[in-house]
Design an enzyme around this catalytic site. Sequence first.
Site, short mmCIF file in Angstrom:
data_model
loop_
_atom_site.label_atom_id
_atom_site.label_comp_id
_atom_site.label_asym_id
_atom_site.label_seq_id
_atom_site.Cartn_x
_atom_site.Cartn_y
_atom_site.Cartn_z
N SER A 8 0.65 -0.88 -0.30
CA SER A 8 -0.15 0.07 -0.34
C SER A 8 1.12 1.37 -0.18
O SER A 8 0.96 2.29 -0.49
CB SER A 8 -0.56 -0.32 1.29
N ILE A 82 19.22 -6.15 4.91
CA ILE A 82 19.84 -4.95 4.30
C ILE A 82 21.75 -5.07 4.30
O ILE A 82 21.61 -5.14 5.02
CB ILE A 82 20.22 -3.91 3.47
N HIS A 98 9.23 2.40 9.08
CA HIS A 98 9.61 1.59 9.86
C HIS A 98 7.89 2.27 10.80
O HIS A 98 7.86 3.32 11.32
CB HIS A 98 10.57 1.45 11.58
#
Length: 187
Positions: A8, A82, A98
């Site tokens: 979204s 990552i 976050h």
Amino acid sequence: MFASGNGSNVEEICRFFEQDLSVTVVAVLTNNLNAGVIQRVKQFGLKAEVFNKADFTEGGLLKKVIDLKPDLIVLAGFLWKIGNDWVNTFPNKIINIHPALLPKYGGKGMYGHHVHKAVKANGERVTGITIHYVNEAYDEGAIIFQEEVQLTDEDRVEDIAKKVHTLEHRHFPSVIDQLLKKESNEV
Ligand code: GAR
């Protein structure tokens, strides 16, 4: 943009920049063949690319992304850590959103619903969002932007998630916009 699930935020970002000819989404990348983001980006004429763990950790995808010369790499609900190869190649160019007020509720295992469940369990009266640079340590990179939202005792985990998503959709695209415009002013 990288996403692992629903997408979204990616959708809102695409919509925000749809009419802005100075900003182009050069790639939508996902590690999840069933991610909602794959359907969501089709309306913008974009095709999400699915990659696997080896692509991500052994340099194949990194090389592809280097060739795209991105001004910014946006993690929008991306759940893999990552690696340092990415962080070193793109210092201060990878940002993450976050769903809490870091440094609270960050770190391994703290993503999506897990965060909102912990916030509820602790009876927090306030939660929010954090947009931050990505460095070697999970959820510990320099904070770019935070916004709070008030909670009530009646808020269920789903309500908290909804409040946080609303904040994310409201702010993430414009924070990206500001970072991109700041960068082009510095050149
Ligand atoms: C967002 O709430 C984002 O903050 C969170 O995943 C959700 C993805 O929603 N990210 C993390 O938890 C990262 N640790 P979306 O797929 O609908 O954009």
